[in-house]
Every structure is written in C-alpha cells, then in structure tokens.
Design a protein around this motif. Structure first.
Motif, PDB file in Angstrom:
ATOM      1  N   ALA A   1       0.846  -1.189   0.000  1.00  0.00           N
ATOM      2  CA  ALA A   1       0.000   0.000   0.000  1.00  0.00           C
ATOM      3  C   ALA A   1       0.883   1.242   0.000  1.00  0.00           C
ATOM      4  N   THR A   2       0.440   2.265  -0.675  1.00  0.00           N
ATOM      5  CA  THR A   2       1.168   3.536  -0.672  1.00  0.00           C
ATOM      6  C   THR A   2       0.340   4.541   0.095  1.00  0.00           C
ATOM      7  N   ASN A   3       0.810   5.780   0.048  1.00  0.00           N
ATOM      8  CA  ASN A   3       0.109   6.825   0.778  1.00  0.00           C
ATOM      9  C   ASN A   3      -1.243   7.153   0.180  1.00  0.00           C
ATOM     10  N   ARG A   4      -1.402   6.883  -1.108  1.00  0.00           N
ATOM     11  CA  ARG A   4      -2.617   7.307  -1.783  1.00  0.00           C
ATOM     12  C   ARG A   4      -3.485   6.155  -2.249  1.00  0.00           C
TER      13      ARG A   4
ATOM     14  N   TYR B   1      -4.528   1.748  -1.795  1.00  0.00           N
ATOM     15  CA  TYR B   1      -4.373   0.466  -1.139  1.00  0.00           C
ATOM     16  C   TYR B   1      -3.587  -0.461  -2.048  1.00  0.00           C
TER      17      TYR B   1
ATOM     18  N   ASN C   1      -7.426   3.172  -5.498  1.00  0.00           N
ATOM     19  CA  ASN C   1      -7.173   4.551  -5.124  1.00  0.00           C
ATOM     20  C   ASN C   1      -7.958   4.909  -3.858  1.00  0.00           C
TER      21      ASN C   1
ATOM     22  N   ALA D   1      -9.166   7.657  -2.779  1.00  0.00           N
ATOM     23  CA  ALA D   1     -10.333   8.505  -3.012  1.00  0.00           C
ATOM     24  C   ALA D   1     -11.478   7.697  -3.598  1.00  0.00           C
ATOM     25  N   LEU D   2     -11.134   6.732  -4.431  1.00  0.00           N
ATOM     26  CA  LEU D   2     -12.181   5.911  -5.054  1.00  0.00           C
ATOM     27  C   LEU D   2     -12.723   4.883  -4.086  1.00  0.00           C
ATOM     28  N   SER D   3     -11.901   4.530  -3.072  1.00  0.00           N
ATOM     29  CA  SER D   3     -12.291   3.424  -2.209  1.00  0.00           C
ATOM     30  C   SER D   3     -13.587   3.721  -1.462  1.00  0.00           C
ATOM     31  N   SER D   4     -13.800   4.988  -1.051  1.00  0.00           N
ATOM     32  CA  SER D   4     -15.018   5.285  -0.295  1.00  0.00           C
ATOM     33  C   SER D   4     -16.248   5.076  -1.175  1.00  0.00           C
TER      34      SER D   4
END
Lengths: 203, 292
Positions: free
Chosen positions: A73-76, A78, A153, A155-158
């Motif tokens: 996983a990175t900062n932005r 998963y 991503n 942001a996309l995960s939510s």
C-alpha cells in the motif's frame, strides 16, 4: 503504325514472360535464404506475411504456479486487496462476485485475479429430544468467491465501498482484506510425504 | 468501444471526488462486514508555517447512513417477471433426490395394492418401508408452521421519524436541527474546522457532538460532496465571504444507540429529504446519496 504496334507487343509480353519465369522458378511467398528475390522485380515482397503476425514467445514447459507479487500500500492507494464474497446460496454469491468484477472493470480498478475457494460443507445434526441419537437435519454448503484487485485509489475506495454495501444481496457476506503470503499458501494442498522427507533431511 | 463507455460510466462517480493525501483506516462495521484492519497511526498534520487565511469558513458535515436491513419488495412488473423466471426454471429443471424418492414410493405403493403382488420379488426390501417420503414432507410442514418470522414492516415504527428501525427496506440518512447564523435549520450534522486537524477528524467530531451516541464507520478520508454558501452582501466582510461545507460519508455500525429523548435528530429517506432541506443545499446533497 505497325512499328508502334510491335513495340507495344514487346512491352506487354516482357513483364508477362518475367512473371512466368518467376512462377516456375520460385512460387511467390517462398524465398529461401539462397534465392534472394531481386529487389527491382515487380513481384518483389509480394507474398510476405510472417512479418505481420505478432511475435509469440516460444511456448515453455509449464512451470510451478508463481504467486503474483503482492503490491504494497502507498500513501494514496491500497495495495493488493481481496474482496471475499461468501454465502449459502451459490447463485447469489456468484452473481454478486460478477457484479463486483464488472464494477471494477467499469471504474478502472485493475483486477489481478478472480477465483473461488473450496466449498465448505456443514452438516447440521439435530439431537432427538428423547435420547442421545443425532440425526442429520440439513446440509449447508458455504461458497466463497474472491476478487483480487491490484490497487485501489484511496479517493475511489469510499465510493467503491459505498456502492458495494448498497448492492449487497441478502444472505451474502462481504469481506475486504489485504492479500498476504499466508492467504496464497492456504489455497494449496499440503504434501505430507514431502513434509516428512524435509523433516528427515533437517533432522 | 469499451474504453469510451467505461470512462463515461465512471464520470458521474468521479465528479465529486477530491484527492486527499491520507491513509484510510477501516473498522468492523454493521451487518457482518469486515474491512482490512490497517493499523497505521494517523499521520500528524505537518505544521505549515504560513497559511494564507482564506475568507471562507470551513466546516465538515457527516452523512450518517443506515443501510437497508431487508430487501425491498419489487414493483409489480418485477414480481411478475420473477414469478415467470421461477416457473421457467422449475419447468426446465431436473428432479431432486426427494422428488425421485416420492415417485418411487408412489410406484411401490401402487404395486403393493395390485392384486398379484409378491413381496419376495421386491428389490431392496425392508429398507425404505420405514419412513416414506410423504412422512418426511409432513414433518417439514409442521416445522414450517411452528416458525414465526418477524414482521417485515410495522406501520407504527415506520411513522416514527426519530427511530433508526423505521423503513427497514430503505436507506436512511440522519438529519439534525442546528443553529446556523440566526436561524435553526435542518441539515446534516456539521461543525467548524479547527486548525491542526484533518477534515475527516472534524466530521468525526461533528458526529460525536450529537446528543445520541452513534457508532459509525467512516468510508475513507476523501469528502463525497461540497456545499458553498455565500453570505448575503450586507453581512459580507473582508475576512468572511461565506462557508464551505465538506460532506463525509459514514455507515452506522450499531443498531441501538442510547436514545436521548427530545434530541433534534431525524432519520429520513432520500424521498423525504426535500421536505426538510433548503433547495440549494438539497441539490448538492442529493448527488452523493446513492439510493433507489
């Protein structure tokens, strides 16, 4: 006038003769290494087709199944995520996992793998009221399907989770976990004789 | 043809997304749903030396949703289609073990009752005579009658807007009546952003500040929507032009929070939102609440 006609005849027949000669000596498409096609000939390069076919890697003997590398996983985003869908009703479970796969394709999430884990059969035994004898009451089969995605991503995960939760069918459990080496190893059967031999070697 | 279609389908979902550089932490939620328990410490906000003060007041609001508990009844067309499909599947299907057994039993009974019956000729004699398929069916029928399912919808609970158990088949959103400026408005619970915290922490604070204690799982660090409100010209000054409200989605974790009576909280369906929210606010909120 006649002279002109004769000239025309000559010009018409010469390439025809050349063609004929070409056909008898070397049919189009087969130019071996020894007989190079002469580049000024009109039929040069006619019949070449091997260069148009995409290059296929030479087929190797099948190796042992290698694990796809687990993306951290990175900062932005998963890393490699496992979305496990499980339940008793196979059609529901299958359709939901297909829905998730299609949703990933639509949203541009890279799907690494999509597989099924072995079905677990549970037998429900009822104890008779007057006695200790048990009777088989029902057989329940738990089916599991896994959709493994490379990276999601943040942001996309939510949005992704929201859509998944709202479309979850009845009787189906959803589980989202990060992929580990242990998960991969659990899919294989263990070989007791190999383990025995290894233990003997290491002793 | 696949690529353009894919992009078009993803556009409406991407419209209200903004990227925030934080890692997300998920917890176990409602309804047997488990996320990856990524236990990383939340990053401290880096101290920015000089931040240009913006004339906008920043606020964060939480869109707390209670997911549907039961499946909704389909429309009449859906019901008819479903019945038709079930009929077709049954007609195309192969007989199950139990049905074959019933047929065998009926056949054997018929043979027994015929005049020239010789029990010695019967194969598998004595095995199946003890328990007929019909007896099993009767036992199952009795069991079914003894089972009482809970009622799907109760009219009195559905009417009560403050209960989280109303309308089990629909998605419910929490609304709170809060003081904004000099009037009380119905809106998603919000609170002002403070220096040194992330917007998601502000939203969590907004949820915690409600009189009833709700346990919720926030879906990610990115807000799902934004609402911009410009103050009327008379009140506008150099340093305060208006407010920007960022919405964060959360899913209700536990179904029975301790109820504080007379709390100005409502659970409303998406169709009922219009009665409570102001039109401009409603337009922005409507876009990210995904419900039928």
């Amino acid at each position: 006038m006649s002279f002109y006609l004769v000239q025309l005849q000559m010009s018409v027949t010469r390439p025809a003769l050349a063609l004929l000669r070409n056909m008898f000596i070397c049919p189009p498409g087969t130019a071996s290494a020894n007989e190079r096609q002469y580049r000024s000939m009109p039929t040069h390069r006619i019949g070449r087709w091997k260069y148009l076919v995409p290059k296929q890697a030479p087929k190797k003997k099948k190796d042992r199944h290698k694990m796809k590398p687990i993306i951290p996983a990175t900062n932005r985003a998963y890393g490699t995520l496992n979305v496990t869908v499980s339940g008793y009703d196979m059609t529901m479970v299958e359709h939901y996992s297909q829905y998730i796969h299609n949703l990933c394709n639509r949203l541009g999430v890279q799907v690494a793998e999509s597989f099924a884990l072995p079905t677990k059969t549970t037998e429900v035994m009822l104890v008779h009221e007057q006695g200790t004898k048990m009777e088989a009451d029902a057989v329940l089969k738990t089916h599991q399907r896994v959709v493994q995605m490379s990276s999601l991503n943040a942001a996309l995960s939510s949005v992704f989770m929201d859509v998944l939760l709202k479309n979850q069918p009845e009787g189906v459990q959803l589980s989202v976990k990060e992929q580990t080496e242990a998960d991969y190893r659990a899919r294989f059967k263990e070989r007791p004789e190999l383990l025995g031999l290894m233990a003997q070697i290491n002793k | 043809m696949a690529a353009p279609c894919r992009r078009m389908a993803s556009r409406p979902l991407f419209q209200f997304l903004t990227c925030f550089s934080r890692t997300a932490v998920g917890n176990t939620g409602f309804r047997q749903f488990s996320t990856a328990s990524v236990c990383r410490a939340t990053l401290q906000v880096k101290n920015v030396t000089e931040r240009a003060s913006s004339p906008w007041t920043l606020m964060a609001a939480v869109c707390l949703q209670r997911l549907p508990v039961i499946t909704a009844d389909g429309s009449p067309i859906e019901q008819e289609f479903k019945n038709m499909l079930l009929q077709m599947e049954m007609e195309k299907s192969v007989m199950s073990d139990h049905e074959l057994r019933l047929l065998d039993d009926a056949e054997r009974l018929r043979r027994k009752q015929s005049a020239d019956y010789d029990s010695d000729e019967e194969e598998d004699h004595g095995k199946q005579d003890i328990l007929l398929g019909q007896d099993l069916e009767d036992a199952w029928e009795q069991k079914l009658h003894r089972f009482q399912p809970a009622p799907r919808a109760r009219a009195d609970v559905d009417e009560d807007l403050t209960s989280a158990q109303r309308c089990l088949a629909d998605l419910l959103v929490l609304l709170a009546e809060q003081q904004v400026g000099d009037e009380k408005l119905w809106l998603l619970p919000q609170t002002q952003w403070q220096e040194g915290e992330t917007l998601r922490q502000t939203a969590e604070r907004a949820l915690a500040s409600l009189p009833a204690g709700f346990k919720a799982t926030f879906l990610g660090n990115a807000p799902c929507g934004v609402y911009k409100y410009k103050l009327p010209k008379a009140v506008r000054t150099e340093s305060s032009v208006g407010t920007k409200v960022f919405f964060f989605k959360a899913i209700l974790s536990d179904s029975a929070p301790p109820k504080a009576p007379n709390a100005p909280l409502l659970w409303v369906k998406k169709s009922e939102l219009q009665q409570y929210l102001k039109p401009a606010y409603m337009m922005k909120v409507d876009r990210f609440i995904l419900a039928v």
